[in-house]
Design an enzyme around this catalytic site. Structure first.
Site, PDB file in Angstrom:
ATOM      1  CG  HIS A  78      -0.244   0.326   2.521  1.00 30.89           C
ATOM      2  ND1 HIS A  78      -0.065   1.609   2.985  1.00 30.89           N
ATOM      3  CD2 HIS A  78       0.324  -0.492   3.442  1.00 30.89           C
ATOM      4  CE1 HIS A  78       0.568   1.575   4.146  1.00 30.89           C
ATOM      5  NE2 HIS A  78       0.823   0.318   4.444  1.00 30.89           N
ATOM      6  CB  CYS A  79       1.155   4.250  -1.776  1.00 31.13           C
ATOM      7  SG  CYS A  79      -0.393   4.481  -2.663  1.00 31.13           S
ATOM      8  CB  ALA A  80      -0.032   8.184   0.961  1.00 27.78           C
ATOM      9  NE  ARG A 117      -2.861   5.409  -5.775  1.00 24.43           N
ATOM     10  CZ  ARG A 117      -2.328   5.825  -6.910  1.00 24.43           C
ATOM     11  NH1 ARG A 117      -2.830   5.420  -8.055  1.00 24.43           N
ATOM     12  NH2 ARG A 117      -1.305   6.638  -6.902  1.00 24.43           N
TER      13      ARG A 117
END
Length: 622
Positions: A25-27, A29
């Site tokens: 995951h990112c910030a 998504r």
């Protein structure tokens, strides 16, 4: 919002834990890859409460959740309960995509686990800049040097961090990959490099290079290691595989990295950096303008990662970068300005609430909720943001704006633009002002199609007698409110407003005159486009898709013309309920947003053909 439940709902709709090959995951998504893409129900996932949007780009399935993505990620990780990407052999039915798509996928997967480290280090650098500027700390003090060392560590040992991400992508041992990266950074190599004397390995010349902060060499090396690991697995005798397999991997991969792969990666690094420097020297405004204007497009297509290796390379080598940061600052601020303008202008309460929150978040540097939730859907604000971001990017480039730390550019990260040049932060502030003023003004002038506030569905004893604006009952049974359906997608009206019927006879009839546009092989769901433009969906039972058509019969086909009252599907109520399925049937007006005065009949007994929903296009009985 229960994000733990959201994680479990997502897992069910992607085919269960056995189908998930990679999860990061990112910030904002979730980023997932699957063994079998055909088992993933993207539309159902996008319909889940808490999911802003679904994007399939860069070889990944990306689910935009927003700032609470970590809670959803942890729920998914806990439910899966095992390392991803290794067991079970090679993924099946997996489309590889083009070369560019695969490159973006490699960069994205490799960098995603590293982002917290380099972002945290970047913020420490920004904090040090503020403390030094205000005189709170001296650059000669031990405290400053210790904090500076902490911040530099993430970039100096970047190859080690990237080795972990690359090992996930190439499905090989992460500890051995990190060990090889450590060999490239070993002090002995640094001493040989400083001595300047030529060295060789079994007679082959070795070109020593400084791999600290490099990107491409370790990615190429781990890719090569993934093949060597498979070879070592095959040739190692079972009895002593525990010893021989890691020995072969280290003994073969590391020398190859030092002799060939590493120098080649450094050459490409230098080549790309030189190209960027030439462009910056000839037209300093070009790259920031393109990044400021096209960043939303890069995010949507999943190609925003393409410039990350160049930016991190510049930061590691020069202490600043002008590839990503200046243009992204212009773009992020413009995205926030466009979204906040929507919040000011819209009369839709739900949109105003979403735009206010997403716009503020975008100004701080996180644009996905703004992009996917507001500007992309409304289009004209997105155009305004791209123009405003491009204009601000031109100023950023002409003024020579640079970023001194790897953070997501926004108002919260402005300290990352404080450095040796005292005017740099001034140029950053002016860039922000240009982005806000130009974008806000353009969004206000261009306007947008403001969605009508959805009024509460009116419950009446009777509905309009205008046959051209009503929905007739397709079933005989008990009419109930849609909220009684034990499925959030239906009960919360995510697929449209309407009613539900608990059938007493196993016959589904057409509720309107029109054309069949949806009819699943499982025969449990029928969609009709009515002649008057109404779009109707009837879903017999909950989760009855799992029956694969058993206990359902119909000769219906997509494209068939039907009239109100025509028989569509027969189904065995007793058999279906005996298997544990809820037979309640939602009857929905899918395009109900076009009918703000839609009204529904009061719950109670209902027979075939009775009027159950009125569109009230003439505002009757509301």
């Amino acid at each position: 919002m229960d994000y733990n439940k959201l994680g479990l709902d997502i897992l069910a709709l992607v085919g269960g834990k056995a189908n998930v090959s990679k999860l990061t995951h990112c910030a904002t998504r979730l980023r997932m890859e699957f063994n079998d893409d055909s088992r993933v129900d993207a539309k159902a996932i996008e319909a889940l409460p808490g999911v802003i949007s679904v994007v399939e780009r860069g070889g990944q399935f990306q689910i935009v959740v927003g700032n609470n993505v970590q809670q959803t990620f942890r729920a998914l990780q806990k439910a899966i309960g095992q390392p991803l990407g290794k067991p079970g052999g090679q993924p099946k039915n997996k489309a590889k995509g083009g070369v560019f798509t695969q490159i973006i996928s490699v960069i994205s997967t490799t960098f995603t686990p590293v982002i917290p480290a380099i972002t945290g280090a970047g913020m420490i650098k920004a904090l040090l800049a503020i403390l030094k500027l205000t005189g709170a700390i001296s650059a000669a003090s031990p405290t400053y040097h210790l904090l500076d060392t902490i911040a530099d560590a993430a970039f100096f040992f970047l190859p080690v961090l990237l080795a972990y991400g690359a090992s996930i992508k190439f499905e090989c041992n992460p500890i051995l990959a990190m060990t090889i990266a450590g060999a490239l950074l070993h002090p002995n190599l640094a001493q040989m490099l400083a001595a300047g004397s030529p060295i060789d390995f079994i007679g082959i010349p070795v070109r020593l290079a400084d791999y600290a902060g490099s990107v491409l060499p370790i990615i190429f090396t781990v890719w090569l290691m993934s093949y060597i690991e498979r070879f070592a697995e095959k040739v190692s005798p079972t009895m002593i595989k525990f010893f021989t397999k890691p020995m072969i991997i280290l003994l073969v991969t590391t020398p190859l990295a030092l002799v060939a792969v590493g120098p080649f990666g450094i050459f490409l690094n230098d080549l790309v950096a030189s190209g960027a420097a030439i462009i910056d020297g000839k037209a300093s405004w070009l790259i920031p303008m393109l990044m400021g204007g096209l960043q939303p497009f890069l995010v949507i297509t999943g190609t925003a990662w393409a410039m990350t290796p160049i930016a991190t390379g510049q930061l590691s080598k020069n202490g600043f970068e002008m590839i990503n940061g200046p243009g992204m600052l212009a773009s992020n601020i413009a995205q926030g300005a466009a979204t906040l303008c929507v919040a000011f202008r819209t009369k839709n309460k739900n949109l105003r609430q979403l735009a206010s929150s997403a716009g503020f978040t975008a100004l701080l540097g996180i644009t996905e909720p703004s992009l996917y939730g507001v500007t992309l859907k409304l289009r004209k604000p997105l155009i305004a943001a791209m123009i405003g971001g491009g204009c601000a990017g031109v100023y950023a480039g002409v003024s020579g704006l640079v970023r001194y730390a790897f953070v997501s550019p926004g108002l919260a990260a402005l300290p990352a633009f404080i450095g040796e040049n005292p005017m740099n932060i001034v140029h950053a502030l002016i860039t922000c002002v240009i982005a806000i003023v130009v974008t806000f003004a353009l969004t206000w002038i261009l306007g947008f199609e403001d969605p009508v506030d959805e009024e509460e569905v009116t419950v009446t004893d009777s509905v309009s007698s205008d046959d051209d604006a009503v929905l007739h009952s397709p079933l005989a049974g008990q009419l109930v409110a849609l909220e009684q359906v034990n499925d959030d997608v239906f009960s919360q009206g995510l697929l449209g407003k309407g009613v539900a019927i608990v059938p007493e006879q196993g016959v589904l009839c057409a509720p309107v005159d029109g054309e069949i546009v949806t009819f699943l092989p499982s025969k449990h769901a029928v969609g009709i486009k009515a002649d008057n433009g109404m779009e109707v969906l009837m879903h017999i039972g909950i989760d009855t898709v799992n029956l694969n058509g058993e206990h359902f019969s119909s000769q219906l086909q997509v494209g068939d013309r039907v009239k109100a009252g025509d028989e569509l599907v027969r189904f065995d109520i007793a058999a279906i309920t005996a298997l544990g399925y809820d037979i309640i049937t939602p009857v929905l007006v899918v395009n109900s947003e076009q009918y703000p005065h839609l009204s529904c009949r009061q719950p109670g007994p209902v027979n075939f053909g009775e009027q159950i929903v009125a569109l009230n296009t003439k505002e009757q009985n509301v």
